[in-house]
Design an enzyme around this catalytic site. Structure first.
Site, short mmCIF file in Angstrom:
data_model
loop_
_atom_site.label_atom_id
_atom_site.label_comp_id
_atom_site.label_asym_id
_atom_site.label_seq_id
_atom_site.Cartn_x
_atom_site.Cartn_y
_atom_site.Cartn_z
N GLU A 87 8.34 16.76 15.62
CA GLU A 87 8.75 16.74 14.03
C GLU A 87 8.16 17.66 13.21
O GLU A 87 6.80 17.71 13.13
CB GLU A 87 8.82 15.30 13.71
N GLU A 115 10.46 2.11 10.16
CA GLU A 115 11.09 3.34 10.31
C GLU A 115 10.23 4.24 10.56
O GLU A 115 9.24 4.65 9.83
CB GLU A 115 12.10 3.66 8.88
N CYS A 164 12.76 11.79 6.50
CA CYS A 164 12.89 11.29 7.96
C CYS A 164 14.24 11.59 8.72
O CYS A 164 14.11 11.75 9.92
CB CYS A 164 12.52 9.98 8.10
N LYS A 195 0.83 -1.09 0.14
CA LYS A 195 -0.06 0.05 0.08
C LYS A 195 0.86 1.36 0.02
O LYS A 195 1.31 1.58 1.20
CB LYS A 195 -1.05 0.00 1.10
#
Length: 525
Positions: free
Chosen positions: A394, A262, A296, A189
């Protein structure tokens, strides 16, 4: 002021309708529903694609399981052949995939090129080494000579893989390639907005000999297809937010299946007092603003020693203000667009809140609708305090906060003061010192005199996060073997593991105890 290079919409190359039609046919979908994805550069429609329903997910797994049994039965040398062909095909058709990546994400071409490099190099790495990694291995047995032990590796079955929107080509294909080489099938996906690059490489691999049902792509709302995707998987691989990762773990925990993830990061960059300031300033631009900060492993916290703080900031801010933003499908722009409206909203909120509460804006700080609907200037802020959302949360955008430190221990302590631990970088002329500092930073990868690329592109070494930045690793042997089940097969020869009838257990036990000392003495253990 950050320079903009607005490109008129008419001058942008578009994707051929025949290509869109071919890629659409690679989606496992029979629901009849469709969705239209926009081009972030312009907001104009890019492609209309079919959507997958819950029943389609079950169909995808059924097809994948049939294909996987035949695929796993092939020798590894046969399984790697499509991927060796893929490396050449990627190089030959790189302009086409770079266009696809740019148009679906809005990133600059130089950042799309990093995705191309990642898939090509990662595929080559595993194609050359998968046979050795998966080969049965002799292991030390219970008794020298008398016990012969072999470790075997079996594929998990069908991997459920969820990849993100920010690096859709790299974080889809480069994770799927080792899973397939290990003998698995994959139900994948991708994010719907950025699925075209995954469909493109799937279509290419099928033309290069990959069985057509082995890699299934499903598209749709996680609320509809997320549960069947997870409930049917034999293993789950996920790249995305920490919040999303925790929700996935809760769903799959009752079945006790394995997973790797991750997740998020708030990555630090440390500039020590002996750093080459010109090199560090150039590196900081790359570390902070690659893909408009939607990476990231990009740096969002920049710690600079007080002795060089002013000089470094002068150089860094000047470079940031001189960056070229644009929508062109060439290598001129240094930064492109954000991908989603929601990301623009987060960036705007973080910056406006920080400035309102006392942060100093050194560069950037505003959206650029004159360039495109989702452009935001590369932004540098000082005087950011712990109570500001920007400090610890973040941002995932082109924003970095800069902090002054007085000594090495203080910098390391502040770098580690986060629930995350994905990536970090250290800048110093003394590489030995840099390695000592790196070893004390709680991050899965640490780069010295580079922001992220040197560690990430070292495909023979594991890459992943500590703390709430992830579980498991990609790359290296672990990046492939995680998609396998280890099996130990041991055969016993010449002697049994119980005493002969005439010996008695006391004498047998004493003999074993003596044997332990002898094995130690003669280094048999």
């Amino acid at each position: 002021m950050v320079h903009g290079m607005a490109t008129p919409t008419a001058s942008l190359r578009t994707l051929a309708p025949t290509l869109i039609e071919r890629l659409s046919s690679r989606v496992t979908a029979d629901s009849g529903a469709t969705t239209t994805i926009p081009a972030p550069f312009t907001g104009e429609p890019l492609a209309t694609l079919p959507l997958t329903g819950a029943d389609d997910v079950h169909t995808a797994y059924a097809k994948a399981r049939v294909a996987q049994r035949a695929w796993a039965a092939l020798p590894v040398r046969e399984r790697v052949k499509p991927f060796l062909r893929l490396v050449d095909a990627l190089v030959d058709r790189r302009e086409e995939i770079l266009d696809v990546i740019q148009l679906e994400t809005g990133k600059a071409r130089r950042h799309a090129y990093e995705e191309f490099l990642d898939v090509a190099m990662c595929s080559l790495y595993y194609a050359r080494r998968a046979g050795k990694m998966l080969k049965p291995k002799r292991r030390q047995g219970a008794f020298p000579i008398a016990t012969r032990t072999v470790e075997l590796r079996h594929p998990k079955g069908v991997v459920g893989l969820i990849s993100p929107w920010n690096y859709p080509f790299a974080l889809g294909a480069s994770d799927i390639v080792p899973a397939l080489m290990a003998g698995n099938a994959v139900v994948h996906k991708p994010d719907t907005q950025t699925c075209l690059s995954s469909l493109w490489v799937l279509d290419l691999l099928i033309s290069l000999g990959l069985p057509k049902d082995l890699w299934q792509i499903v598209l749709g709302d996680p609320a509809e297809i997320g549960d069947p995707l997870l409930d049917n998987a034999d293993y789950v691989a996920f790249t995305g937010s920490t919040r999303g990762g925790k929700a996935i773990v809760e769903r799959i925990a009752p079945r006790l299946i394995s997973y790797s993830m991750e997740l998020g990061g708030k990555n630090p960059m440390l500039v020590l007092e002996d750093a080459d300031l010109d090199r560090a300033a150039r590196g900081a631009v790359r570390a902070c603003f690659t893909n408009a900060g939607q990476l990231c492993i990009s740096a969002e916290r920049l710690y600079v020693h007080e002795r060089i703080y002013d000089d470094f900031l002068t150089k860094f801010v000047a470079r940031v203000k001189d960056m070229k933003l644009g929508t062109g499908l060439d290598f001129e722009a240094e930064m492109g667009s954000l991908t989603y409206e929601r990301q623009l909203e987060v960036v705007t909120r973080h910056v406006e809140q920080a400035v309102k509460e006392g942060a100093t804006l050194l560069a950037g700080g505003k959206a650029r609708p004159d360039l495109g609907p989702l452009f935001y200037e590369p932004t540098v802020l000082a005087d950011v305090t712990g109570d500001m959302e920007l400090c610890a949360t973040e941002t995932f955008g082109p924003v970095v906060s800069v902090y002054k430190f007085s000594d090495e221990d203080a910098a390391i302590e502040r770098a580690n003061d986060t629930p995350y631990g994905l990536n970090a970088s250290v800048w110093t002329r003394n590489v030995a010192r840099g390695r000592r500092v790196a070893a004390r930073i709680q991050a899965g990868t640490v780069n010295i005199n580079e922001g992220y690329g040197s560690a990430y592109a070292s495909y023979d070494a594991p890459m992943g996060g500590m703390k709430q930045s992830g579980v498991g690793r990609r790359h290296g042997s672990e990046g492939l073997l995680k998609y396998t089940e280890a099996q130990t097969v041991a055969s016993q020869h010449f002697m049994d593991l119980e005493p002969p009838p005439a010996l008695g257990y006391d004498r047998y036990a004493n003999g074993l105890a003596t044997a332990i000392k002898l094995m130690k003495r003669f280094r048999l253990r």
